[in-house]
Enzyme design. Structure first.
Site, short mmCIF file in Angstrom:
data_model
loop_
_atom_site.label_atom_id
_atom_site.label_comp_id
_atom_site.label_asym_id
_atom_site.label_seq_id
_atom_site.Cartn_x
_atom_site.Cartn_y
_atom_site.Cartn_z
N LYS A 49 0.83 -1.21 0.00
CA LYS A 49 0.00 0.00 0.00
C LYS A 49 0.86 1.27 0.00
O LYS A 49 0.59 2.20 -0.73
CB LYS A 49 -0.94 0.01 1.21
CG LYS A 49 -1.92 -1.17 1.24
CD LYS A 49 -2.96 -1.03 2.36
CE LYS A 49 -2.38 -1.13 3.76
NZ LYS A 49 -1.77 -2.44 4.10
N ARG B 259 -9.89 0.53 8.83
CA ARG B 259 -9.50 -0.85 9.14
C ARG B 259 -10.59 -1.59 9.91
O ARG B 259 -10.41 -2.76 10.26
CB ARG B 259 -8.24 -0.83 10.00
CG ARG B 259 -6.95 -1.12 9.24
CD ARG B 259 -5.82 -0.97 10.24
NE ARG B 259 -4.61 -1.64 9.94
CZ ARG B 259 -3.54 -1.06 9.38
NH1 ARG B 259 -3.57 0.18 8.97
NH2 ARG B 259 -2.42 -1.75 9.23
N ARG C 285 11.26 -6.77 4.81
CA ARG C 285 11.17 -5.34 5.13
C ARG C 285 11.76 -5.05 6.50
O ARG C 285 12.29 -3.97 6.73
CB ARG C 285 9.69 -4.91 5.07
CG ARG C 285 9.50 -3.42 5.20
CD ARG C 285 8.07 -3.01 4.92
NE ARG C 285 7.20 -3.20 6.07
CZ ARG C 285 5.90 -2.92 6.08
NH1 ARG C 285 5.32 -2.46 4.99
NH2 ARG C 285 5.16 -3.11 7.15
N ARG D 244 11.03 -1.14 11.95
CA ARG D 244 9.74 -1.23 12.64
C ARG D 244 9.70 -2.43 13.58
O ARG D 244 9.93 -3.56 13.16
CB ARG D 244 8.59 -1.34 11.61
CG ARG D 244 8.25 -0.02 10.99
CD ARG D 244 7.19 -0.14 9.92
NE ARG D 244 5.95 -0.78 10.38
CZ ARG D 244 4.84 -0.78 9.67
NH1 ARG D 244 4.79 -0.16 8.50
NH2 ARG D 244 3.76 -1.39 10.13
N ARG E 208 -0.72 -9.49 13.21
CA ARG E 208 -1.22 -8.43 12.32
C ARG E 208 -2.05 -9.04 11.19
O ARG E 208 -3.06 -8.47 10.79
CB ARG E 208 -0.05 -7.62 11.75
CG ARG E 208 0.56 -6.71 12.81
CD ARG E 208 1.95 -6.24 12.41
NE ARG E 208 1.95 -5.39 11.25
CZ ARG E 208 3.03 -5.20 10.48
NH1 ARG E 208 4.17 -5.82 10.75
NH2 ARG E 208 2.97 -4.38 9.47
P1 AMP Z 1 0.51 0.24 9.03
O1 AMP Z 1 1.63 1.22 8.89
O2 AMP Z 1 -0.67 0.60 8.18
O3 AMP Z 1 0.98 -1.18 8.82
O4 AMP Z 1 -0.01 0.32 10.53
C1 AMP Z 1 0.84 -0.01 11.60
C2 AMP Z 1 0.03 -0.13 12.88
O5 AMP Z 1 -0.59 1.13 13.17
C3 AMP Z 1 -1.11 -1.13 12.85
O6 AMP Z 1 -0.67 -2.45 13.13
C4 AMP Z 1 -2.00 -0.58 13.96
O7 AMP Z 1 -1.46 -0.87 15.24
C5 AMP Z 1 -1.87 0.92 13.76
N1 AMP Z 1 -2.89 1.43 12.82
C6 AMP Z 1 -2.67 1.97 11.59
N2 AMP Z 1 -3.83 2.32 11.00
C7 AMP Z 1 -4.81 1.98 11.87
C8 AMP Z 1 -6.22 2.05 11.83
N3 AMP Z 1 -6.87 2.55 10.76
N4 AMP Z 1 -6.91 1.62 12.92
C9 AMP Z 1 -6.28 1.12 13.99
N5 AMP Z 1 -4.95 0.99 14.10
C10 AMP Z 1 -4.21 1.41 13.04
#
Ligand code: AMP
Length: 190
Positions: free
Chosen positions: A14, A89, A128, A134, A146
């Site tokens: 993404k 999400r 990654r 991360r 996740r």
């Molecule tokens: P990402 O960078 O999109 O992989 O998000 C990393 C982490 O941020 C996720 O595993 C969640 O802990 C948190 N997070 C990101 N977007 C959301 C969302 N829309 N709702 C809840 N938690 C989120």
């Protein structure tokens, strides 16, 4: 306005595809994961709250996430449109986004989804981890959590947009430019 939800499991690409689409369509990219990481880096109250959920690979509570997202949209009044990356999400987030965009006189144009099988996601996230720094990429148990959270809480959001005839999936395996072209052929049809 062109407002896209770029959807897909962790590791689907993404973030990478957002970069190409932002350039091509002059949209504002809003990644809730990036916004949380920015807050963590700057040790804000929001960052402290989000960190414990993120490190475990769980979702940050809806109320916190939704209000952060609205603030980010409101900071971009000149935007021609947005790419929402990693948001919504949950179905509650999707509903809140619809209500909010209606108050702004706009709506989601489409959900475009990157479809990638689970085994490939795990390989990508493990790769990654070597460069992302991360915490949530570094531990295979957190990666699995996740993916489980995605399957249980996030995948149903697809049905939400399908019910509005707004879901469009593409094969997320291929070169970056091949996948961008697949997305663009959908987006150009609007
Ligand atoms: P990402 O960078 O999109 O992989 O998000 C990393 C982490 O941020 C996720 O595993 C969640 O802990 C948190 N997070 C990101 N977007 C959301 C969302 N829309 N709702 C809840 N938690 C989120």
């Amino acid at each position: 306005m062109l407002n896209l939800v770029l959807f897909g499991p962790p590791g689907a690409g993404k973030g990478t595809q957002s970069e190409s689409l932002v350039e091509r369509y002059q949209l504002v990219h809003l990644s809730t994961g990036d916004l949380f990481r920015f807050n963590i880096k700057n040790q804000t109250e929001l960052g402290v709250l989000a960190k414990s959920f993120m490190d475990q690979g769980s979702l940050v509570p809806d109320s916190v996430t939704i209000s952060m997202l609205k603030d980010a949209v409101n900071k971009n009044p000149q935007a021609k449109g947005f790419i929402f990356d990693g948001f919504p999400r949950t179905n509650a987030q999707a509903e809140a986004l619809d209500v909010f965009l209606t108050t702004q006189g706009t709506a989601i144009t489409s959900m475009v989804a990157l479809e990638v099988a689970e085994d490939e996601l795990k390989l990508r996230l493990a790769a990654r981890a070597k460069t992302s720094g991360r915490v949530d990429d570094a531990n295979p148990l957190v990666i699995q959590h996740r993916i489980d959270v995605y399957n249980n809480e996030t995948a149903p959001v697809k049905n939400y947009y399908e019910a509005q005839n707004k879901y469009n999936g593409v094969n997320g395996i291929g070169s970056i430019s091949e996948i961008t072209d697949r997305l663009a052929s959908i987006i150009d049809s609007f």
